[in-house]
Design a protein around this motif. Structure first.
Motif, PDB file in Angstrom:
ATOM      1  N   VAL A  48      62.194   8.264  29.510  1.00 35.99           N
ATOM      2  CA  VAL A  48      61.195   8.270  28.045  1.00 35.99           C
ATOM      3  C   VAL A  48      61.575  10.123  27.297  1.00 35.99           C
ATOM      4  O   VAL A  48      60.704  10.328  26.534  1.00 35.99           O
ATOM      5  CB  VAL A  48      59.957   8.112  28.362  1.00 35.99           C
ATOM      6  CG1 VAL A  48      59.988   6.855  28.697  1.00 35.99           C
ATOM      7  CG2 VAL A  48      59.954   9.953  29.046  1.00 35.99           C
TER       8      VAL A  48
ATOM      9  N   LEU B  45      57.050   4.276  21.646  1.00 34.97           N
ATOM     10  CA  LEU B  45      55.606   4.618  22.806  1.00 34.97           C
ATOM     11  C   LEU B  45      54.550   4.154  21.535  1.00 34.97           C
ATOM     12  O   LEU B  45      53.773   3.729  22.030  1.00 34.97           O
ATOM     13  CB  LEU B  45      55.621   5.378  23.174  1.00 34.97           C
ATOM     14  CG  LEU B  45      56.863   4.899  24.914  1.00 34.97           C
ATOM     15  CD1 LEU B  45      56.969   6.008  25.984  1.00 34.97           C
ATOM     16  CD2 LEU B  45      56.022   3.872  26.178  1.00 34.97           C
TER      17      LEU B  45
ATOM     18  N   LEU C 226      62.293  -0.523  24.571  1.00 36.73           N
ATOM     19  CA  LEU C 226      61.541  -0.017  26.157  1.00 36.73           C
ATOM     20  C   LEU C 226      61.708  -1.290  27.250  1.00 36.73           C
ATOM     21  O   LEU C 226      61.290  -0.641  27.796  1.00 36.73           O
ATOM     22  CB  LEU C 226      59.941  -0.074  25.622  1.00 36.73           C
ATOM     23  CG  LEU C 226      59.839   1.213  24.383  1.00 36.73           C
ATOM     24  CD1 LEU C 226      57.779   0.871  24.156  1.00 36.73           C
ATOM     25  CD2 LEU C 226      60.229   2.580  25.222  1.00 36.73           C
TER      26      LEU C 226
END
Length: 66
Positions: free
Chosen positions: A22, A31, A49
């Motif tokens: 991330v 996110l 993602l």
């Protein structure tokens, strides 16, 4: 990073989602956008993602046996 579902999603059995790798601005923005849209159980994860989502091995084994 672990993204926990909101209360209403947890009440219907949605489990936390683990996200690996991330450490980029693009992923962080995705996110934040996903969580702002409702997160796990409410909104589908952004395409960027999907390859980063995983279930830890001990939890995966537990889920298979329940």
């Amino acid at each position: 990073m672990v993204i926990s579902p909101g209360k209403s999603a947890r009440e219907v059995g949605v489990r936390p989602v683990w996200v690996r790798r991330v450490f980029s601005r693009e992923i962080n923005v995705a996110l934040v956008d996903w969580v702002s849209s409702g997160g796990p159980g409410v909104a589908p994860p952004p395409e960027v993602l999907r390859s980063r989502l995983f279930v830890p091995l001990p939890l995966a084994a537990k889920m298979l046996h329940s």
